[in-house]
Write an enzyme that holds these catalytic residues in place. Structure first.
Site, PDB file in Angstrom:
ATOM      1  N   PRO A   1      36.576  33.923  41.298  1.00  0.00           N
ATOM      2  CA  PRO A   1      37.113  32.608  40.934  1.00  0.00           C
ATOM      3  C   PRO A   1      36.059  31.518  41.111  1.00  0.00           C
ATOM      4  O   PRO A   1      35.334  31.494  42.103  1.00  0.00           O
ATOM      5  CB  PRO A   1      38.268  32.425  41.928  1.00  0.00           C
ATOM      6  CG  PRO A   1      38.674  33.814  42.310  1.00  0.00           C
ATOM      7  CD  PRO A   1      37.400  34.606  42.305  1.00  0.00           C
ATOM      8  N   GLU A   2      35.981  30.635  40.127  1.00  0.00           N
ATOM      9  CA  GLU A   2      35.032  29.533  40.176  1.00  0.00           C
ATOM     10  C   GLU A   2      35.803  28.244  40.439  1.00  0.00           C
ATOM     11  O   GLU A   2      36.999  28.279  40.740  1.00  0.00           O
ATOM     12  CB  GLU A   2      34.232  29.490  38.880  1.00  0.00           C
ATOM     13  CG  GLU A   2      33.492  30.806  38.599  1.00  0.00           C
ATOM     14  CD  GLU A   2      32.725  30.813  37.287  1.00  0.00           C
ATOM     15  OE1 GLU A   2      32.265  29.736  36.853  1.00  0.00           O
ATOM     16  OE2 GLU A   2      32.574  31.897  36.683  1.00  0.00           O
TER      17      GLU A   2
ATOM     18  N   HIS B   1      47.861  45.914  49.448  1.00  0.00           N
ATOM     19  CA  HIS B   1      46.573  45.216  49.477  1.00  0.00           C
ATOM     20  C   HIS B   1      46.646  43.880  50.223  1.00  0.00           C
ATOM     21  O   HIS B   1      45.684  43.107  50.212  1.00  0.00           O
ATOM     22  CB  HIS B   1      46.066  44.987  48.056  1.00  0.00           C
ATOM     23  CG  HIS B   1      45.802  46.252  47.299  1.00  0.00           C
ATOM     24  ND1 HIS B   1      44.869  47.181  47.709  1.00  0.00           N
ATOM     25  CD2 HIS B   1      46.357  46.749  46.163  1.00  0.00           C
ATOM     26  CE1 HIS B   1      44.850  48.197  46.855  1.00  0.00           C
ATOM     27  NE2 HIS B   1      45.735  47.955  45.909  1.00  0.00           N
TER      28      HIS B   1
ATOM     29  N   ARG C   1      39.621  44.376  46.968  1.00  0.00           N
ATOM     30  CA  ARG C   1      38.282  44.789  47.398  1.00  0.00           C
ATOM     31  C   ARG C   1      37.969  44.447  48.860  1.00  0.00           C
ATOM     32  O   ARG C   1      36.932  44.838  49.378  1.00  0.00           O
ATOM     33  CB  ARG C   1      37.226  44.159  46.488  1.00  0.00           C
ATOM     34  CG  ARG C   1      37.374  44.564  45.023  1.00  0.00           C
ATOM     35  CD  ARG C   1      36.141  44.180  44.254  1.00  0.00           C
ATOM     36  NE  ARG C   1      36.262  44.485  42.835  1.00  0.00           N
ATOM     37  CZ  ARG C   1      35.255  44.433  41.967  1.00  0.00           C
ATOM     38  NH1 ARG C   1      34.046  44.095  42.388  1.00  0.00           N
ATOM     39  NH2 ARG C   1      35.434  44.718  40.694  1.00  0.00           N
TER      40      ARG C   1
END
Length: 274
Positions: A2-3, A93, A112
């Site tokens: 994400p930016e 997760h 991740r």
């Protein structure tokens, strides 16, 4: 990853969901995400009883302003927050859960496990890593053409690599650097020092406009990104080059090229950008 537009959108949606909520308990399934303090048990003790008063953004970081602390959170590649009722099933997760006193929970999930959390005393968060070396915000008055010119005038890096460096200007990542360079008609492999004053002026405006339009669209949902309410962004429908390898340029029809610059996949139009 994400930016700025995605993180800003998450910030805005989270603010609506968790402001004024008080943390009653914390569950941590993956202690390695807690970077400061380096003991997850200390982190839990410090944060219990704290009320969330605000949610800010610094670059690509979320800053939860608590009663006595600031929680600095980075989503990395695929981290996401969501508010749930305490009796809802927990996804496998989900690695950190903030339990509130109204029987709701803010859950942080990360396939991740790359996300990070730092907890600092109020007012000290900018004096230490990871925020210490961050550059200016692109929507701030400090982000000027002169700033870019000074930062890059003797740089031996490509303009793509230079723009990705968060020590000059924050929030730009692969997507929006490619898009801004397209709007500015600048080839991403050019040396940053070769950008003329006129080109830098155009690039400066392209960065601001690209990011603002992306924020207005709720960010770009390229892979797994959703906001704090589980909604996708829509800016991916407006992308000119990113992710459009071999597709015709919207301006000239030339196929978009994908190459690697500074180890990052890079998209550009070989005719429009020079």
């Amino acid at each position: 990853m994400p930016e700025l537009p995605e993180v800003e959108t998450v910030r805005r949606t989270l603010l609506e969901l968790v402001r004024h909520k008080t943390i009653q308990q914390v569950t941590i399934h993956w202690p390695k995400m807690i970077k400061e303090p380096d003991d997850a048990q200390v982190f839990m003790r410090q944060i219990v009883g704290q009320t969330i008063h605000d949610v800010r953004r610094r670059g690509k970081f979320l800053l939860f302003e608590l009663t006595d602390f600031v929680l600095v959170s980075h989503l990395r590649m695929e981290g996401r927050y969501g508010l749930y009722k305490s009796d809802q099933d927990v996804d496998k997760h989900t690695h950190v859960i903030f339990h509130f006193d109204d029987y709701t929970e803010l859950r942080y999930a990360d396939v991740r496990k790359f996300g990070t959390m730092h907890l600092f005393q109020n007012g000290t968060e900018e004096t230490m890593l990871p925020l210490l070396q961050l550059g200016v915000e692109p929507f701030s008055e400090q982000f000027t053409v002169e700033l870019l010119q000074t930062a890059y005038e003797q740089s031996k890096r490509t303009i793509k690599t230079a723009l990705l460096d968060q020590k000059t200007v924050v929030g730009l990542g692969n997507i929006y650097v490619d898009e801004a360079l397209f709007r500015a008609a600048i080839q991403p492999e050019r040396l940053a020092s070769s950008i003329t004053a006129e080109e830098m002026t155009v690039l400066h405006r392209a960065i601001i406009d690209t990011l603002q339009e992306a924020v207005d669209a709720g960010g770009s949902s390229i892979k797994s990104y959703v906001n704090g309410q589980g909604e996708m962004g829509m800016f991916q429908q407006s992308l000119h080059v990113y992710g459009r390898k071999d597709q015709p340029c919207h301006h000239c029809g030339t196929p978009i090229v994908k190459t690697v610059v500074g180890g990052r996949g890079t998209h550009f139009c070989p005719l429009c950008q020079h």
